[in-house]
Design an enzyme around this catalytic site. Structure first.
Site, PDB file in Angstrom:
ATOM      1  N   GLU A  85       0.812  -1.217   0.000  1.00  8.63           N
ATOM      2  CA  GLU A  85       0.000   0.000   0.000  1.00  8.63           C
ATOM      3  C   GLU A  85       0.848   1.270   0.000  1.00  8.63           C
ATOM      4  O   GLU A  85       0.332   2.360  -0.260  1.00  8.63           O
ATOM      5  CB  GLU A  85      -0.923   0.007   1.223  1.00  8.63           C
ATOM      6  CG  GLU A  85      -2.012  -1.044   1.202  1.00  8.63           C
ATOM      7  CD  GLU A  85      -3.079  -0.776   0.153  1.00  8.63           C
ATOM      8  OE1 GLU A  85      -3.092   0.317  -0.428  1.00  8.63           O
ATOM      9  OE2 GLU A  85      -3.902  -1.683  -0.097  1.00  8.63           O
ATOM     10  N   GLU A 116       6.931 -22.166   7.675  1.00 10.19           N
ATOM     11  CA  GLU A 116       7.303 -21.346   8.823  1.00 10.19           C
ATOM     12  C   GLU A 116       8.414 -21.977   9.652  1.00 10.19           C
ATOM     13  O   GLU A 116       9.056 -21.300  10.452  1.00 10.19           O
ATOM     14  CB  GLU A 116       6.093 -21.066   9.706  1.00 10.19           C
ATOM     15  CG  GLU A 116       5.581 -22.239  10.499  1.00 10.19           C
ATOM     16  CD  GLU A 116       4.525 -21.816  11.509  1.00 10.19           C
ATOM     17  OE1 GLU A 116       4.651 -22.233  12.674  1.00 10.19           O
ATOM     18  OE2 GLU A 116       3.600 -21.080  11.150  1.00 10.19           O
TER      19      GLU A 116
END
Length: 313
Positions: A85, A116
């Site tokens: 953004e 992960e």
């Protein structure tokens, strides 16, 4: 890992929601809402640490460094969301704020098995973007124990860059290892272990604070207007025009003319109108003041006053 899952706050059962499956739809939503309302209060307690991280990010930007987010699952996706953004909102280089997720791009849309837990992958991901001592690495992990994130923090410390940890479990490994620890201990989730809920909300709010405050401190905002917004679609073209009008009090036609003259650069258009300058003059003045409109205006009017005083003498 030394901690057992049942010892983590993020994995504990919430006594308020133990009868969740017996509630009506409205009561489920009310309960979720009540729990969510706790999140901002907890973040407020961490503002000193968040401010410390912002100062380091601003300093990194001034030195040509970057802000790097590193996470797995929901945490990684939130980092990518915040990073993505920044260019349209603040006109930043796409490489200034980067989000990395365990498992790579495919993990943004679906879970990648065991990603992960891959410590080596974090090192490789950071090497690929050429992490250096001028950057700031923000590790995000609700549990505070994700191997991918911990490995990235260790790698970053060896590189010499500033490290920040955002976690929801106090005294977790991430918070202990990072130079700046941001602990948003939001407590047990409505659905046990579903850290995409309060924990995810807390992480998103903190990331919003980091980039927004850093961009304001970097001259990307004038008043509360996003004056470096890029006009990449019709809505943003109109937003640019409105920003110029709001910042200067001019009419729509004047705003459009200034934007056209400045190659649709909001800051330049605003400075042109407020200081009665040409596009070239406004661009030069902005460059001399690192893109800060307010400082450029103050200098310009100070110069004008000095010239008037000299003329009167």
């Amino acid at each position: 890992m030394p901690e057992k899952l049942n010892q983590l706050i993020t994995e504990s059962r919430n006594p308020q929601s133990e009868q969740l499956d017996r509630l009506s739809t409205v009561d489920i939503l009310r309960l979720i809402n009540q729990e969510d309302q706790k999140v901002p209060q907890i973040i407020a307690e961490q503002i000193p640490s968040i401010a410390q991280a912002v100062e380091q990010i601003v300093d990194a930007f001034q030195r040509g460094g970057r802000l790097i987010y590193l996470g797995a699952g929901t945490s990684g996706r939130l980092g990518i969301l915040d990073a993505s953004e920044c260019p349209p909102t603040y006109g930043t280089d796409p490489n200034q704020v980067i989000g990395l997720i365990a498992g790579g791009k495919s993990a943004v849309f679906s879970a990648v098995e065991n990603a992960e837990d891959n410590r080596q992958a974090a090192i490789e991901d950071l090497q690929q973007i050429q992490l250096n001592q001028h950057d700031v690495l923000v590790g995000i992990a609700a549990s505070g124990r994700t191997p991918y994130v911990l490995s990235g923090i260790e790698c970053a410390k060896q590189t010499g860059c500033v490290t920040v940890g955002i976690a929801c479990n106090p005294d977790s490994a991430l918070l202990q290892q990072a130079q700046i620890a941001i602990c948003v201990a939001v407590g047990a989730e409505v659905v046990t272990g579903s850290s995409r809920m309060k924990a995810g909300t807390a992480q998103k709010l903190v990331l919003n604070m980091l980039t927004t405050a850093a961009m304001v401190r970097s001259g990307k905002v004038y008043g509360n207007l996003m004056v470096d917004v890029q006009a990449t679609n019709h809505k943003l073209i109109e937003r640019q025009k409105n920003i110029v009008m709001q910042a200067t009090g001019c009419q729509q036609q004047q705003a459009e003319q200034a934007l056209q003259a400045s190659n649709r650069h909001c800051k330049t258009a605003i400075l042109m109108l407020l200081a009665d300058l040409s596009a070239v003059q406004a661009e030069r003045l902005l460059a001399e003041h690192q893109g800060f409109i307010r400082q450029a205006l103050a200098f310009h009017f100070q110069q004008q006053n000095q010239q008037q005083n000299q003329h009167q003498q």
